[in-house]
Design a protein around this motif. Sequence first.
Motif, mmCIF file in Angstrom:
data_model
loop_
_atom_site.group_PDB
_atom_site.id
_atom_site.type_symbol
_atom_site.label_atom_id
_atom_site.label_comp_id
_atom_site.label_asym_id
_atom_site.label_seq_id
_atom_site.Cartn_x
_atom_site.Cartn_y
_atom_site.Cartn_z
ATOM 1 N N VAL A 131 13.440 -5.646 10.612
ATOM 2 C CA VAL A 131 12.334 -5.612 9.582
ATOM 3 C C VAL A 131 12.820 -5.099 8.762
ATOM 4 C CG1 VAL A 131 11.226 -5.397 11.596
ATOM 5 C CG2 VAL A 131 11.610 -3.786 10.327
ATOM 6 N N ASN A 132 11.555 -5.264 7.636
ATOM 7 C CA ASN A 132 11.380 -4.847 5.986
ATOM 8 C C ASN A 132 11.774 -3.373 6.275
ATOM 9 O OD1 ASN A 132 10.774 -6.958 5.311
ATOM 10 N ND2 ASN A 132 8.501 -6.540 4.938
ATOM 11 N N HIS A 133 12.750 -3.250 5.309
ATOM 12 C CA HIS A 133 13.034 -1.630 5.048
ATOM 13 C C HIS A 133 13.064 -1.665 3.586
ATOM 14 C CE1 HIS A 133 14.532 -1.285 9.052
ATOM 15 N NE2 HIS A 133 14.874 -2.546 9.374
ATOM 16 N N SER A 134 13.189 -0.474 3.180
ATOM 17 C CA SER A 134 13.140 -0.151 1.579
ATOM 18 C C SER A 134 14.768 0.696 1.410
ATOM 19 C CB SER A 134 12.517 0.532 0.880
ATOM 20 O OG SER A 134 12.556 0.116 -0.440
ATOM 21 N N MET A 167 16.537 7.950 1.963
ATOM 22 C CA MET A 167 15.128 7.386 2.566
ATOM 23 C C MET A 167 14.965 5.663 2.633
ATOM 24 S SD MET A 167 12.830 10.252 1.464
ATOM 25 C CE MET A 167 13.318 11.524 0.956
ATOM 26 N N CYS A 168 14.423 5.958 4.276
ATOM 27 C CA CYS A 168 13.324 4.691 4.595
ATOM 28 C C CYS A 168 11.743 4.466 3.341
ATOM 29 C CB CYS A 168 14.048 4.207 5.470
ATOM 30 S SG CYS A 168 12.861 1.733 5.851
ATOM 31 N N ALA A 169 11.997 3.429 2.323
ATOM 32 C CA ALA A 169 11.071 3.170 2.156
ATOM 33 C C ALA A 169 9.700 2.310 2.428
ATOM 34 C CB ALA A 169 10.647 3.069 0.745
ATOM 35 N N TYR A 171 7.896 0.924 5.308
ATOM 36 C CA TYR A 171 7.779 0.954 6.560
ATOM 37 C C TYR A 171 8.150 0.134 7.948
ATOM 38 C CZ TYR A 171 4.217 1.605 11.414
ATOM 39 O OH TYR A 171 4.431 1.724 12.532
ATOM 40 N N CYS A 172 8.436 0.590 8.533
ATOM 41 C CA CYS A 172 9.471 -0.208 9.297
ATOM 42 C C CYS A 172 9.122 0.256 11.235
ATOM 43 C CB CYS A 172 11.249 0.094 9.363
ATOM 44 S SG CYS A 172 11.562 1.439 9.345
ATOM 45 N N GLY A 173 7.954 0.578 11.309
ATOM 46 C CA GLY A 173 7.943 1.558 13.310
ATOM 47 C C GLY A 173 7.661 2.705 12.994
ATOM 48 N N TYR A 178 12.442 8.958 10.178
ATOM 49 C CA TYR A 178 13.812 9.056 11.044
ATOM 50 C C TYR A 178 15.086 7.849 10.383
ATOM 51 C CZ TYR A 178 11.412 12.714 13.465
ATOM 52 O OH TYR A 178 9.934 13.576 13.816
ATOM 53 N N MET A 179 14.324 7.360 8.983
ATOM 54 C CA MET A 179 15.734 6.683 9.305
ATOM 55 C C MET A 179 16.114 6.965 8.235
ATOM 56 S SD MET A 179 15.232 2.045 8.468
ATOM 57 C CE MET A 179 16.417 1.326 8.121
ATOM 58 N N LEU A 180 16.585 7.888 7.994
ATOM 59 C CA LEU A 180 17.285 8.863 6.899
ATOM 60 C C LEU A 180 18.423 8.453 6.738
ATOM 61 C CD1 LEU A 180 15.288 12.008 7.229
ATOM 62 C CD2 LEU A 180 14.402 10.502 6.230
HETATM 63 CU CU LIG Z 1 13.162 1.819 7.593
#
Ligand SMILES: [Cu+2]
Lengths: 255, 558
Positions: A131-134, A167-169, A171-173, A178-180
């Motif tokens: 999915v989308n992450h940033s 960091m993931c900026a 929103y991905c669920g 914790y997507m660090l």
């Molecule tokens: Cu993410």
Amino acid sequence: MDNPIINSVDNVFILIVSISVFFLLLVTVAMIYFVIRYRKKRNPQASNITGNTSLEVVWTVIPTVLVLIMFWYGWSGFQTMRNVPADAMVIKVTGRMWSWTFDYDNGKKSDTLLYVPFGKPIKMEIQSADVNHSFYIPAYRVKEDAIPGRTNYLWFQPTMMGEFDIMCAEYCGMNHSYMLGKLIVMKPEDFEVWKNTLPKPLDTLKSDSLRVGTIPKDSLRVDTVKTTKDTVKIMQVDPKIADSVGQRKIRRMKK
Amino acid sequence: MANGTAAAHVNDVDFYHYEGKHKGIMSWLLTTDHKRIGIMYLAAIVVFFLAAMMLGVLMRIEALTPGQTIMKPQTYNSIFTFHGVIMIFLFIIPAVPAVFGNFFLPIQLGAKDVSFPRLNLFSWYLYMAGGLIALLSLFTGGGAADTGWTFYVPYSIRSSANVSLSVFGAFVLGFSSIVTGLNFITTIHRMRAPGMSWFRMPLFAWALYATSWIQVLATPVIGITLFLIVLERAFGIGVFDPALGGDPLLYQHMFWIYSHPAVYIMILPAMGVVSEIIPTFAKKDIFGYKQIALSSLAIALIGYLVWGHHMFTSGMSDTSRVVFSLLTFLVAIPTGVKVFNWVATLYKGSIEIKVPLLFVMAFIFIFSIGGLTGLVQGALATDIHLTDTYFIVGHFHYVMFGGMGTIFFAALHYWFPKMFGKTYNEKVAIISATLFVIGFNMFYFTMFILGYLGMPRRYYDYLPQYQGLHVFSSIGAFIMVTGIVLMFGNLLRGLIKGEKATANPWGGTTLEWRIASPPPLENFDEIPVVTGGPYVHDRETYIMNPIKVIHKEEEAVH
Ligand SMILES: [Cu+2]
């Protein structure tokens, strides 16, 4: 070492905030002054003023000029961000729920930890497996989304030694927060040693069995990355890293 | 009611006490009176607002410590989703137009009702249906949606939660919005009293006019977009899903083509209310009537063309990013102009400092911060760093909640005596407003700092370095909520025990202040004639009951 992106972002920020503070004070002070000065007790009869064309022109034209200046500086800073230096090193980053993987040009892989040599411009090619992450490194003021089916990019120049949060900026669920990851800027010679050490199973820690395809019942990465203070656990699984970067750095992360 | 005596009869009592065909609860549920419909919207909207506010409080409690404080990540994600969905679709978008627009637009125009009273009731039912469907989605299927109010694909396609039903709720709400918009446009075109030319209309009506056009033209886009998500989830049609050859960015474009103009649906009516309140308490005409009226239209127009600024890091082409940045800066100009006009209206007034004016002053301060921080995000270089962080969260709460929310409260205090015929305790109102403003700024200003330091939004957990600021922000939130609860308590007390209000407690000059509080069923015995602008304080600009006036003059001649 001068960092063109950090400089331009911070300078544009200071420019806009200064102009903004001026206008905020102007509006607020004028408003409070009028309400006190022209309150009913002191000014029982209102003057019938319905407008003033020249004043209205002035307060349309001046803000127009000012916002165009802001736009201009924002744009020129943006151009710095988009023009990747020709000598940049390309690293592929893939976001997936909920971790980052980094691929180097010699086939070396790294999970969660992004190792880069000091001073060398880095171009990140950003992809997503689901999915989308940033992909976001606040300390270096750069961010770009990872969108499935496309390859986006950003670049930055590691001009500060040490570790920085990734960091993931977007929103991905469930475990978005914790997507660090960690950006680790090393001395170029240390980086060469690390990069050319053949991939060992441990380099991709806790690897795919934990992540691929399955959405875990509870916080998946609790055992590996709870918050950054626990990132140290990731470091501990790879003695190679400890050897090449030095125990000192690990100890600092533990704090 | 062409017949004068019949009109006088229905207008003998106020609209609450009028005995029509239906009695009791049915006299509300089957009413076509724009005032009753406005009150029904108010009741529903306040309930939804308080519910979403409590969700916000839960989020601020969770943010007190890193790691788990009171809930699990999945719960947190559903809570921020529903906080957003309720606040946006059920509170901010309909609040001012549906409550105060319905109640006051016809009166301000000198009309007895809106153009299509039955359609008006229908849109209330659509609103309630949309709200209930969204509520239902919480307890059925895979449970509460966890996508954020933006429903970004592909996550919204993949999520096992009950996304389809909540999306469908928003879809139904869209129709309510369109129908209300259509009704207002027609009413403004067709129902103005004799002599009320376009430039004699109150600015609130101008703002609703601009808003209604956006509602009618932009809402269908979100309808289609949300419907496509439902189809994508049900049948995998592959419009947005990259795994099926679709494009996730297409979704973002379509979503923001509506949702950015929607920001102006939210704020324009609030701006209209400000333009009503300031002249009333300054006891003078508004400064730059035409500039304010036309800037509403300019905002509505340019507001259509700036949606891409939500996507500066999405991978959209660099050229588009530059164009959208430029257009975004342009929309700041008419907004700034309005603020200058409001402040200038106070100059050389004879100002009565009352609760509604205090709320408006708070609004001007808060909204200026919201607007000015928008410039930071309109600029490309800074937006790349700040987008999707707490800076954005702070910014849009300053603009939306600080803008629209504060003015919703201002409007409640301004029109309360007219709507209910009762007064509230002024001292308590001032205390609650003060708590609100102090808490608000502690709460959301802290978010700008968090954002600049890199704290991403929609984070259940956070890194330990952010804790101090999060705690400070939460304390602000608790103070703000205390203020809001006190405020509603005070209004409720006024409603039950308040003294009777006079017809024109503030000295307002628009038509609603020329009729009784609360208004009679048909607002006016006879349609008034308008002979001047809406904010003239030093001479009479309406002929109320023109037929009676003519009769009297004739009698005097004989
Ligand atoms: Cu993410």
